[in-house]
Every structure is written in C-alpha cells, then in structure tokens.
Design a protein around this motif. Sequence first.
Motif, short mmCIF file in Angstrom:
data_model
loop_
_atom_site.label_atom_id
_atom_site.label_comp_id
_atom_site.label_asym_id
_atom_site.label_seq_id
_atom_site.Cartn_x
_atom_site.Cartn_y
_atom_site.Cartn_z
N LEU A 15 -11.74 103.63 45.73
CA LEU A 15 -10.50 104.34 45.40
C LEU A 15 -9.34 103.39 45.53
O LEU A 15 -9.04 102.91 46.62
CB LEU A 15 -10.32 105.54 46.34
N LYS A 16 -8.66 103.13 44.39
CA LYS A 16 -7.62 102.09 44.41
C LYS A 16 -6.47 102.46 43.49
O LYS A 16 -6.70 102.82 42.34
CB LYS A 16 -8.25 100.76 43.98
N THR A 17 -5.24 102.39 44.01
CA THR A 17 -4.08 102.43 43.11
C THR A 17 -3.29 101.13 43.19
O THR A 17 -2.42 100.88 42.38
CB THR A 17 -3.11 103.60 43.42
N GLY A 18 -3.56 100.31 44.20
CA GLY A 18 -2.82 99.05 44.34
C GLY A 18 -3.43 98.19 45.43
O GLY A 18 -4.59 98.39 45.85
N GLY A 19 -2.63 97.25 45.93
CA GLY A 19 -3.12 96.26 46.87
C GLY A 19 -3.61 96.82 48.20
O GLY A 19 -4.45 96.20 48.86
N LEU A 20 -3.09 97.99 48.59
CA LEU A 20 -3.54 98.61 49.85
C LEU A 20 -5.06 98.75 49.86
O LEU A 20 -5.72 98.50 50.88
CB LEU A 20 -2.87 99.98 50.01
N ALA A 21 -5.63 99.14 48.73
CA ALA A 21 -7.08 99.32 48.65
C ALA A 21 -7.80 98.00 48.87
O ALA A 21 -8.81 97.94 49.58
CB ALA A 21 -7.46 99.90 47.29
N PHE A 45 -11.26 112.29 49.74
CA PHE A 45 -11.05 112.35 48.30
C PHE A 45 -12.42 112.28 47.62
O PHE A 45 -13.33 111.65 48.15
CB PHE A 45 -10.19 111.16 47.84
N PRO A 46 -12.55 112.89 46.44
CA PRO A 46 -13.88 112.95 45.81
C PRO A 46 -14.58 111.59 45.74
O PRO A 46 -15.77 111.48 46.05
CB PRO A 46 -13.58 113.49 44.40
N ALA A 47 -13.84 110.53 45.35
CA ALA A 47 -14.47 109.22 45.19
C ALA A 47 -15.06 108.71 46.51
O ALA A 47 -16.02 107.93 46.50
CB ALA A 47 -13.45 108.21 44.67
N ASP A 94 -10.07 117.69 47.67
CA ASP A 94 -10.98 117.74 46.54
C ASP A 94 -10.21 118.03 45.25
O ASP A 94 -10.26 119.13 44.70
CB ASP A 94 -12.07 118.79 46.77
N ARG A 95 -9.48 117.04 44.79
CA ARG A 95 -8.69 117.15 43.57
C ARG A 95 -8.94 115.90 42.74
O ARG A 95 -9.08 114.82 43.30
CB ARG A 95 -7.19 117.26 43.90
N PRO A 96 -8.95 116.04 41.42
CA PRO A 96 -9.25 114.86 40.60
C PRO A 96 -8.10 113.87 40.58
O PRO A 96 -6.95 114.23 40.85
CB PRO A 96 -9.46 115.46 39.20
N GLY A 97 -8.43 112.63 40.26
CA GLY A 97 -7.39 111.62 39.97
C GLY A 97 -6.77 110.97 41.19
O GLY A 97 -7.42 110.75 42.19
#
Length: 486
Positions: A15-21, A45-47, A94-97
């Motif tokens: 699960l990644k949106t930026g460098g934190l991941a 989170f689902p992932a 449990d929400r997408p995205g």
Amino acid sequence: MTRVLQVSAELYPLLKTGGLADVAGALPAALAAAGAEPRLLVPGFPALRESLSKECAVAPVALPWSEGRAALLRGRLPGFELPVYVLDAPGLFDRPGNPYADANGMAYADNHRRFALLGLAAARLAEGVDGSWRPDIVHAHDWHAGLACAHVAASRARRRTEARTVFTVHNLAYQGLFPADYFCDLGLPPQHYAVEGLEFYGQVSFMKAGLHFADAITTVSPSYAREIQTPEQGCGLDGLLRHRAGVLHGILNGVDYGIWSPAHDRSIAQAYDVDRPEGKAACKATLQRECGLDVKPGAPLFGIVSRLTEQKGLPLVLEALNDLIDAGGQLVILGAGDARLEAAFVDAVARHPGQIARRTGMDEGLAHRIYAGSDVVLVPSRFEPCGLTQLYGLSYGALPLVHRVGGLRDTVVDTTLEDLAAGTATGFVFNAFTADAYRRALRRAFALWSRQEFWARVRGTAMRGHFGWDGAARRYVAVYEGLTSG
Ligand code: ADP
Ligand code: GLC
C-alpha cells in the motif's frame, strides 16, 4: 535488544501513495540488521488485511465510541520476515482505494476515528495485550500515527506501560487537523486537549500530538530538521519544534538497493551498472518508445515521477517548458494529483507531441523505467523533507536537478567547475525558488550534456554514491537506546 513497534499507515509494496510507504517497507529489515527487534502495526486496509497470513487474534480493541468493533491480529505479510500486527476494523478501514480519501479525493469524514484507533491499538500493545511481545519503543510515522504518542503517554501516566515513543515527521505540511468537538472520540484524557497537548489554534492536531507527546522526534533529513524550526517552514509548529530541539534528530532516509538498483531491476529493459553503463541507452530507447516520444539517443530525456501537488514545484517546470524543448530536450512525467497541474501537462503534451509524454495513476514499473531511461530527474520542490526520487535518480544514473532545500540539499552536489574537478558533482542544484534560477540550472544541464565525457564522469559519481538504510538504521537504534537506557 530493543523491541520497537513501527506504526505506519502505508507499507511498500502492499500500500503506497508516496515515500512514507518506501520508508516503512525498508526500515524494519534495516533495524533488525542494526540490532533492534522491530515489529509493525498497520491499519486493516484491504491491501494489508487481505495479505495477512498465519493470522491469529491478539485481543479486541475497545472503541471510544459506541458502534462497530475492532481487534488486533498478528500474522505475516509477504516480503516481511517479522510478525506484523493488523488493526482489523472493517467499518473503518474496509474501503477501496486511497487510505485517506474517497474516490473523489475527499478526506473521509471519520479520519479522526480511523487514525485515533491506530494510536490506541499501539498503546494497547505497549501495555502488553500480546502476552508474547511488548515493545520498549513505539515509533510512530507521520500524523496518521501521531496519536500513538498521546495514547502511550496516557497509559504511562496510569502506570500501564513503560514504553517510550519516537515520532517521525515525514511531512509537516500534512497535519491531521480536526474540529475541537471531535476530541471526545479520541479516547484521551480531557487534559490532553490543551496548548500543552494536542490543541492547535482551537483545533485538534494529530501532528502536534506526535510532536508534543513523543519522547524523541525525528525527521527525514538534517536540513529539514533545521528548516521546520523556522516560521517559513514550521507550518505554525516551529515554536514547539524549537522548544523540543534537544530531542529532535534529522536522520536521512535511505535507499533500498534491493529494489532500486539498475544492476538487478527486473522491470527495466536491460540491466546496467556503473562499470557497464551501456544498458542505460537501451532503457532510454525503450522508454521513449513506450511513452510515444521520438526515439532520439542524443536528446537529453528529463523524467519526473511525482505526486502532483503544490509541494513539488512543478509550476517551475511548466513555466520553463519551452526552454527545455527549444534546447532539444524531452520530458516524461508520471504523476497524479492536482487537477490543474494534470491539465497543464495534458496541454503541454498536445503542444509538443513526441517531445513530452505524460502518464497518470500510480505505476510502480513505469517509475522504475523512468529512472532507468532518463538522463535527468527533475525534483524542483518548493520544500522537500527528504525526497526519494532524487536518490533513485542517483542510483540509476539519472542526474537529479533539484532546488537547494531539505533532503534535496543534503543529497545532491551541484555541478560547479570546482565539484566537477574534485569528482564530487552528482547533479544540478538551484538556490532561489524562481523560474529564473531553475532555468539557469537547466542550462547547466544542457551545457554538461554537450560534453559527454564530463556527463559520464558525473553520472559515474552519482551511481557510485551510497545512501543505504544501514547508516539510518544505526542512528534510529541509537535514538531508541538513548530512551530506554537508564
Ligand atoms: P513524497 O513522499 O513526498 O511523495 P518521495 O520522493 O519521498 O516523495 O517519494 C515518492 C515515492 O512515490 C517514490 O517511490 C516515487 O517513485 C513514487 N511515486 C510518486 N508518484 C508515483 C506514480 N505516479 N507512480 C509510481 N510511483 C510514484
Ligand atoms: C514525505 C516527504 C518526502 C519524504 C517521504 C519519506 O512524503 O514529502 O520528502 O521523502 O515522506 O520520508
């Protein structure tokens, strides 16, 4: 061995949106190698929830509000050798995205509950709800985990734990601010809503909770550690940060060379390294073809892999786009975010087909191919706590062109005649955040490109650099040990 619980909302590669991941994904193994005993706590989170295997229930987590249920699970996640705790709360996670916002980019209305519960779960682990393992240190990352520091402080005041907390600021600009009347949902003692607590100009601030309650604070580069103590970059928290300067450490992020190295990167056209750089030309041609650019080996290719936000300084790139194209350069940009910036790049592609290409969405493979195929990575950020894309550029021999700020300043050496002669130059650095200063750095890049022998030398220095996680992990362990000894 210090037992440390890493609390993060993102985790590469799941699960990644930026460098934190990237940081959360790489740090645990480096900490283990440096002699600590890390474990992870992540939201369900689902992932993440769906990837958990060998799971067992640890304990239910009581909610500070009436409806719903939550529980701590322990298990394994693919690619991680350490046990991982997942906070299972389907009603919240449990929400997408995206972890933080809905499909329209609107922050979820109950984010304060979602991330308060993450902090609460960390405190329960610090209190010993998992009889087989209890952390000495809770290490919380960014505002999403900031309440862990407040909850552990509350548990400590009730003598339920002796754990200490470390809070890492990855980006002070995202603060987790909520209306004051949400405080009653957070499960904290009433006295925590105070200036000497998490109150911030009449609101609740998760970031301030981390900064105020943590026993030690770190941020992701030495320069950013200094910058956030100034009114210009302190986002209203510089006073508190100056007050806590004695426990604030700037620890530069590292690169996971197991993932970010052209010598063994499976997603690029041809492997190469500093001693055999020939494969980079094949990577460039493949990238040009993939993105619909003219296949021209002689055109310097500028790459951008970025969230499209105010932070990243992309208006400078747009303003000086003609300079880049008129000098014979090409540009490929992979990024998603701000609609106006997206539209501006769509327009730029229409005006310069074959010379500018754009892709949107998160595409990990294409990101690798851009670092491998580009000659320059552009990172002209207005501010940049650390920045990883310039480090990946260095590793792949795509010379970073950066604003002299934050972690960019700490990692890229400008190609002055002096540094060229000394063999220390690795990229292009401009001082003032103006289109003019950016343009002059661009011109320096073209000047070097026209002297390929020198270009190859600078590229060699860039690729030989080492920004591994080993040094950073040792520094984190020293911070942990400073808190647990005595
Ligand atoms: P930030 O965390 O501020 O976004 P960093 O430079 O620390 O900036 O990290 C950005 C990370 O996100 C890098 O791993 C970069 O490759 C990646 N990234 C950014 N945008 C995209 C995208 N559209 N597709 C794939 N990876 C991306
Ligand atoms: C933040 C910062 C970035 C940093 C990353 C990882 O997202 O914007 O500069 O590299 O966190 O620490």
